[in-house]
Design a protein around this motif. Structure first.
Motif, mmCIF file in Angstrom:
data_model
loop_
_atom_site.group_PDB
_atom_site.id
_atom_site.type_symbol
_atom_site.label_atom_id
_atom_site.label_comp_id
_atom_site.label_asym_id
_atom_site.label_seq_id
_atom_site.Cartn_x
_atom_site.Cartn_y
_atom_site.Cartn_z
ATOM 1 N N THR A 109 6.280 10.222 -6.190
ATOM 2 C CA THR A 109 5.748 11.426 -6.450
ATOM 3 C C THR A 109 5.568 12.477 -5.843
ATOM 4 O OG1 THR A 109 3.708 10.681 -5.511
ATOM 5 C CG2 THR A 109 3.993 9.940 -7.779
ATOM 6 N N ILE A 110 6.300 12.390 -4.303
ATOM 7 C CA ILE A 110 6.760 13.478 -3.438
ATOM 8 C C ILE A 110 8.093 13.813 -3.830
ATOM 9 C CG2 ILE A 110 6.919 13.677 -1.064
ATOM 10 C CD1 ILE A 110 5.053 11.548 -0.744
ATOM 11 N N PRO A 111 8.480 15.237 -3.827
ATOM 12 C CA PRO A 111 9.472 15.622 -4.019
ATOM 13 C C PRO A 111 10.777 15.452 -3.124
ATOM 14 C CG PRO A 111 7.956 17.432 -4.724
ATOM 15 C CD PRO A 111 7.446 16.304 -3.831
ATOM 16 N N GLY A 112 11.918 14.895 -3.334
ATOM 17 C CA GLY A 112 12.781 14.580 -2.233
ATOM 18 C C GLY A 112 12.598 13.118 -1.673
ATOM 19 N N LEU A 113 11.668 12.529 -2.076
ATOM 20 C CA LEU A 113 11.441 11.148 -1.138
ATOM 21 C C LEU A 113 11.506 10.028 -2.246
ATOM 22 C CD1 LEU A 113 10.399 9.494 1.212
ATOM 23 C CD2 LEU A 113 8.137 9.834 0.101
ATOM 24 N N GLU A 114 12.405 9.076 -1.818
ATOM 25 C CA GLU A 114 12.682 7.865 -2.392
ATOM 26 C C GLU A 114 12.030 6.642 -1.870
ATOM 27 O OE1 GLU A 114 16.660 8.808 -5.068
ATOM 28 O OE2 GLU A 114 16.821 8.013 -3.156
ATOM 29 N N VAL A 115 11.706 5.624 -2.623
ATOM 30 C CA VAL A 115 10.871 4.557 -2.025
ATOM 31 C C VAL A 115 11.470 3.205 -2.441
ATOM 32 C CG1 VAL A 115 8.607 3.417 -2.013
ATOM 33 C CG2 VAL A 115 8.808 5.788 -2.146
ATOM 34 N N VAL A 116 11.462 2.383 -1.320
ATOM 35 C CA VAL A 116 12.088 0.910 -1.817
ATOM 36 C C VAL A 116 10.688 0.128 -1.866
ATOM 37 C CG1 VAL A 116 13.031 -1.023 -0.930
ATOM 38 C CG2 VAL A 116 14.315 1.034 -0.426
ATOM 39 N N ILE A 117 10.485 -0.130 -3.110
ATOM 40 C CA ILE A 117 9.212 -0.768 -3.349
ATOM 41 C C ILE A 117 8.853 -2.370 -3.011
ATOM 42 C CG2 ILE A 117 8.855 1.008 -5.279
ATOM 43 C CD1 ILE A 117 9.340 -1.379 -7.251
ATOM 44 N N SER A 118 7.599 -2.635 -2.667
ATOM 45 C CA SER A 118 7.440 -3.913 -2.428
ATOM 46 C C SER A 118 6.314 -4.469 -3.300
ATOM 47 C CB SER A 118 6.764 -4.037 -0.941
ATOM 48 O OG SER A 118 6.415 -5.008 -0.517
ATOM 49 N N ASN A 164 0.808 -1.383 0.021
ATOM 50 C CA ASN A 164 -0.028 -0.115 -0.052
ATOM 51 C C ASN A 164 0.750 1.200 0.173
ATOM 52 O OD1 ASN A 164 -2.571 -1.356 -0.078
ATOM 53 N ND2 ASN A 164 -2.499 -1.687 1.897
ATOM 54 N N THR A 165 1.931 1.252 0.714
ATOM 55 C CA THR A 165 3.126 2.430 0.816
ATOM 56 C C THR A 165 3.496 2.513 -0.744
ATOM 57 O OG1 THR A 165 3.593 1.917 2.781
ATOM 58 C CG2 THR A 165 5.002 3.204 1.761
ATOM 59 N N THR A 166 3.800 1.669 -1.490
ATOM 60 C CA THR A 166 4.282 1.387 -2.791
ATOM 61 C C THR A 166 3.390 2.378 -3.660
ATOM 62 O OG1 THR A 166 5.729 -0.347 -2.563
ATOM 63 C CG2 THR A 166 5.437 0.344 -4.723
ATOM 64 N N SER A 177 0.734 3.962 -2.820
ATOM 65 C CA SER A 177 0.325 5.443 -2.538
ATOM 66 C C SER A 177 1.604 6.415 -2.950
ATOM 67 C CB SER A 177 0.510 5.666 -0.948
ATOM 68 O OG SER A 177 -0.675 4.610 -0.345
ATOM 69 N N CYS A 178 2.776 6.058 -3.242
ATOM 70 C CA CYS A 178 3.858 7.020 -3.337
ATOM 71 C C CYS A 178 4.598 6.961 -4.871
ATOM 72 C CB CYS A 178 4.896 6.995 -2.211
ATOM 73 S SG CYS A 178 4.162 7.150 -0.607
ATOM 74 N N VAL A 179 4.337 5.656 -5.226
ATOM 75 C CA VAL A 179 5.062 5.550 -6.632
ATOM 76 C C VAL A 179 3.961 5.351 -7.833
ATOM 77 C CG1 VAL A 179 6.678 4.009 -7.847
ATOM 78 C CG2 VAL A 179 6.956 4.479 -5.459
ATOM 79 N N GLU A 180 4.339 5.950 -9.003
ATOM 80 C CA GLU A 180 3.502 6.156 -9.989
ATOM 81 C C GLU A 180 3.762 4.740 -10.937
ATOM 82 O OE1 GLU A 180 2.222 8.932 -13.786
ATOM 83 O OE2 GLU A 180 3.653 9.612 -12.338
ATOM 84 N N ASP A 181 2.955 3.835 -11.098
ATOM 85 C CA ASP A 181 2.990 2.464 -11.811
ATOM 86 C C ASP A 181 4.381 2.000 -11.460
ATOM 87 O OD1 ASP A 181 2.579 0.639 -13.683
ATOM 88 O OD2 ASP A 181 3.785 1.616 -15.358
ATOM 89 N N PRO A 182 4.131 1.366 -10.033
ATOM 90 C CA PRO A 182 5.523 0.537 -9.558
ATOM 91 C C PRO A 182 5.774 -0.817 -10.616
ATOM 92 C CG PRO A 182 3.453 0.479 -8.170
ATOM 93 C CD PRO A 182 3.143 1.361 -9.247
ATOM 94 N N TYR A 183 4.762 -1.043 -11.334
ATOM 95 C CA TYR A 183 5.190 -2.478 -11.706
ATOM 96 C C TYR A 183 6.015 -2.272 -13.144
ATOM 97 C CZ TYR A 183 1.720 -4.380 -8.884
ATOM 98 O OH TYR A 183 0.965 -4.721 -7.747
#
Length: 218
Positions: free
Chosen positions: A141-150, A106-108, A110-116
């Protein structure tokens, strides 16, 4: 060999600060005040102490603060807390990494556009640490934030790590090489007390437990 896994590097940094402060205090107390006039030798000692102090207090040597958001109860706001806390830190100018360990992802979402569209996820890195966690870090999609996707594949992680001697340390081990790059690392966890959550607890410096004011949410 595995001793570094048990070391709290932020605590070590604090002890170094105290050590050099005491060294400077003793130096000025017993050399400067008692002897009186500073000589060229004392001046060189001043420079050495200042150099060592600033070297060990430089921002490059400071490690990031890792906060795990966890609760075995579902629906208490773990993902909401993780996403909003990470976004707030990013808006304040802090370099922030958001790690999604929940198979629901859900975090992925919420924050990442087209994580697949990305090839690797946290599951791939935890199964094969040689890949490096940077393979699973993507912009959000948030400036300055990076995500480790699940992905849903994280649900297969626990059976794969059962019996592995370093199964509880996988997340901490893969985060360690990139800790200097970020000021804050926020870890969102699944609503369980399994091996995935245990990995997050081992890696974290602090734990944030969101709860609702209800008996069944404890």
């Amino acid at each position: 060999m595995y001793l570094y896994r048990y070391i709290n590097w932020n605590l070590v940094s604090g002890f170094i600060d105290v050590f050099f402060f005491l060294c400077c205090l003793i130096y000025f107390q017993y050399f400067k005040i008692i002897v009186g006039r500073p000589t060229r030798c004392y001046f060189l000692l001043d420079i050495c102490f200042l150099f060592l102090y600033f070297m060990f207090n430089s921002k490059e040597l400071k490690l990031s603060l890792i906060i795990a958001i966890t609760n075995q109860k579902g629906g208490v706001g773990k993902t909401t807390t993780a996403v909003n806390l990470a976004a707030a830190l990013s808006f304040l100018g802090y370099k922030t990494l958001l790690v999604d360990t929940d198979p629901q992802a859900n975090t992925t979402i919420s924050c990442v556009e087209d994580p697949y569209q990305y090839e690797y996820s946290l599951y791939d890195v935890l199964i094969d640490p040689k890949l490096g966690i940077h393979k699973a870090i993507v912009p959000s999609t948030i400036p300055g934030l990076e995500v480790v996707i699940s992905r849903i594949s994280m649900a297969k992680l626990e059976p794969s790590l059962i019996g592995e001697i370093d199964g509880h340390f996988r997340l901490r081990d893969i985060i360690l090489p990139i800790r200097k790059k970020y000021q804050f690392i926020i870890v969102d966890t699944p609503p369980t007390l399994g091996l995935i959550t245990l990995n997050a607890l081992v890696a974290a410096d602090y734990i944030l437990i969101p709860i609702q004011s209800s008996y069944l949410c404890l």
